[in-house]
Structure formats: C-alpha cells, structure tokens
Motif scaffolding. Structure first.
Motif, short mmCIF file in Angstrom:
data_model
loop_
_atom_site.label_atom_id
_atom_site.label_comp_id
_atom_site.label_asym_id
_atom_site.label_seq_id
_atom_site.Cartn_x
_atom_site.Cartn_y
_atom_site.Cartn_z
N SER A 231 -16.06 -0.93 16.90
CA SER A 231 -15.09 -1.95 16.48
C SER A 231 -13.73 -1.71 17.13
O SER A 231 -13.05 -2.65 17.54
CB SER A 231 -14.92 -1.94 14.96
N LEU A 232 -13.34 -0.45 17.23
CA LEU A 232 -12.09 -0.12 17.91
C LEU A 232 -12.15 -0.56 19.37
O LEU A 232 -11.20 -1.17 19.89
CB LEU A 232 -11.79 1.38 17.84
N ARG A 233 -13.25 -0.25 20.04
CA ARG A 233 -13.40 -0.62 21.45
C ARG A 233 -13.36 -2.13 21.65
O ARG A 233 -12.72 -2.62 22.57
CB ARG A 233 -14.73 -0.09 21.99
N ARG A 234 -14.07 -2.86 20.77
CA ARG A 234 -14.11 -4.32 20.89
C ARG A 234 -12.71 -4.92 20.68
O ARG A 234 -12.30 -5.81 21.42
CB ARG A 234 -15.09 -4.92 19.88
N ALA A 235 -12.02 -4.44 19.66
CA ALA A 235 -10.67 -4.97 19.38
C ALA A 235 -9.73 -4.66 20.53
O ALA A 235 -8.92 -5.51 20.93
CB ALA A 235 -10.14 -4.38 18.07
N LEU A 236 -9.84 -3.48 21.09
CA LEU A 236 -9.00 -3.10 22.23
C LEU A 236 -9.31 -3.99 23.44
O LEU A 236 -8.40 -4.50 24.08
CB LEU A 236 -9.20 -1.63 22.57
N ALA A 237 -10.59 -4.16 23.71
CA ALA A 237 -11.00 -4.97 24.87
C ALA A 237 -10.53 -6.41 24.75
O ALA A 237 -10.17 -7.03 25.75
CB ALA A 237 -12.52 -4.92 25.04
N SER A 238 -10.49 -6.93 23.54
CA SER A 238 -10.06 -8.31 23.34
C SER A 238 -8.54 -8.44 23.26
O SER A 238 -8.01 -9.55 23.27
CB SER A 238 -10.69 -8.89 22.08
N GLY A 239 -7.85 -7.31 23.17
CA GLY A 239 -6.39 -7.33 23.07
C GLY A 239 -5.90 -7.82 21.72
O GLY A 239 -4.75 -8.23 21.58
N ASP A 240 -6.74 -7.75 20.72
CA ASP A 240 -6.42 -8.23 19.38
C ASP A 240 -5.79 -7.09 18.57
O ASP A 240 -6.49 -6.27 17.99
CB ASP A 240 -7.69 -8.74 18.71
N SER A 241 -4.47 -7.06 18.53
CA SER A 241 -3.78 -5.96 17.87
C SER A 241 -4.04 -5.93 16.36
O SER A 241 -4.13 -4.85 15.77
CB SER A 241 -2.28 -5.99 18.15
N GLU A 242 -4.21 -7.08 15.74
CA GLU A 242 -4.48 -7.10 14.29
C GLU A 242 -5.87 -6.57 13.99
O GLU A 242 -6.07 -5.80 13.05
CB GLU A 242 -4.29 -8.50 13.71
N ALA A 243 -6.85 -6.94 14.77
CA ALA A 243 -8.21 -6.41 14.58
C ALA A 243 -8.23 -4.91 14.85
O ALA A 243 -8.90 -4.15 14.13
CB ALA A 243 -9.20 -7.13 15.50
N LEU A 244 -7.47 -4.48 15.84
CA LEU A 244 -7.38 -3.05 16.15
C LEU A 244 -6.72 -2.30 15.00
O LEU A 244 -7.18 -1.24 14.59
CB LEU A 244 -6.61 -2.84 17.45
N ARG A 245 -5.67 -2.86 14.45
CA ARG A 245 -4.97 -2.23 13.32
C ARG A 245 -5.91 -2.11 12.13
O ARG A 245 -6.01 -1.05 11.51
CB ARG A 245 -3.74 -3.04 12.92
#
Length: 116
Positions: A39-53
């Motif tokens: 999930s961290l990798r996917r959020a990072l790859a998409s540039g979605d800071s809220e999903a990453l947070r």
C-alpha cells in the motif's frame, strides 16, 4: 530480545495476554505488513500524499502494537512527510521501511519458531 528493532517488554506482555494465540498474532502481523508495504508503494507511485499518510499511519499503529519500535518510527516519519505534502524524500523513507520490515520479519520468524 531487546534491541533497536523490537521492544521485548511489549512482546512479553503480548505473550502473556495472547497465550496460545501469540504465534497466530505474529503470523498475522507478518502477512498484514506485507500488504501494508505494498500500500505504501502504490500510494507513493501514484503521488497520492493522503493515501501515503493514511497507509503510513495505519502501519505505524500495528508496528507500535507489536513492539516493532524502529519500524514504527520510520512509519511516523513518512506519515509526517506525507501530511506536509513533501513527497520528494518519501521514496527513500519507503525503502527504509522495507529494509526495516525485512529485519523485523526475520526477528519475528525466529520468535515464532520458539512456539513451533
């Protein structure tokens, strides 16, 4: 088992509380954590800071609960970066989380072997 990676006092408490289910808890954490890293990798790859947070925050909680102190600290740092929208250093942070999770995985599997 007390070092920078795992808090042995938390593990002892978990053993006492969980009794025969303690090994199941370790197994569940390891499996769940693999998904959290993805999930961290996917959020990072998409540039979605809220999903990453959100992913970092959630992973931080489970790491804290299981005594994976260094891993929780790394997740907290990533959570703060993402909260502030600072993604430029996030890739290195995710890599650090992946490395620490590899270490924690080895330690938890060794801990799990004590109950085989």
């Amino acid at each position: 088992m007390s070092d920078e990676h795992l808090d042995s006092a938390i593990l002892v408490t978990l053993q006492e509380v969980m009794e025969t289910e303690y090994p199941v808890l370790l197994d569940t954490f390891l499996l769940d954590s693999q998904e959290r890293v993805l999930s961290l990798r996917r959020a990072l790859a998409s540039g979605d800071s809220e999903a990453l947070r959100c992913a970092a925050h959630s992973f931080k909680g489970s790491c804290s609960n299981l005594g994976a102190v260094r891993l929780a600290e790394l997740c907290f740092a990533l959570e703060e970066m993402a909260r502030d929208g600072r993604l430029e250093g996030a890739a290195g942070c995710v890599e650090g989380i992946e490395r620490e999770f590899a270490i924690v995985g080895i330690l938890f599997r060794a801990e799990r072997q004590r109950f085989a």
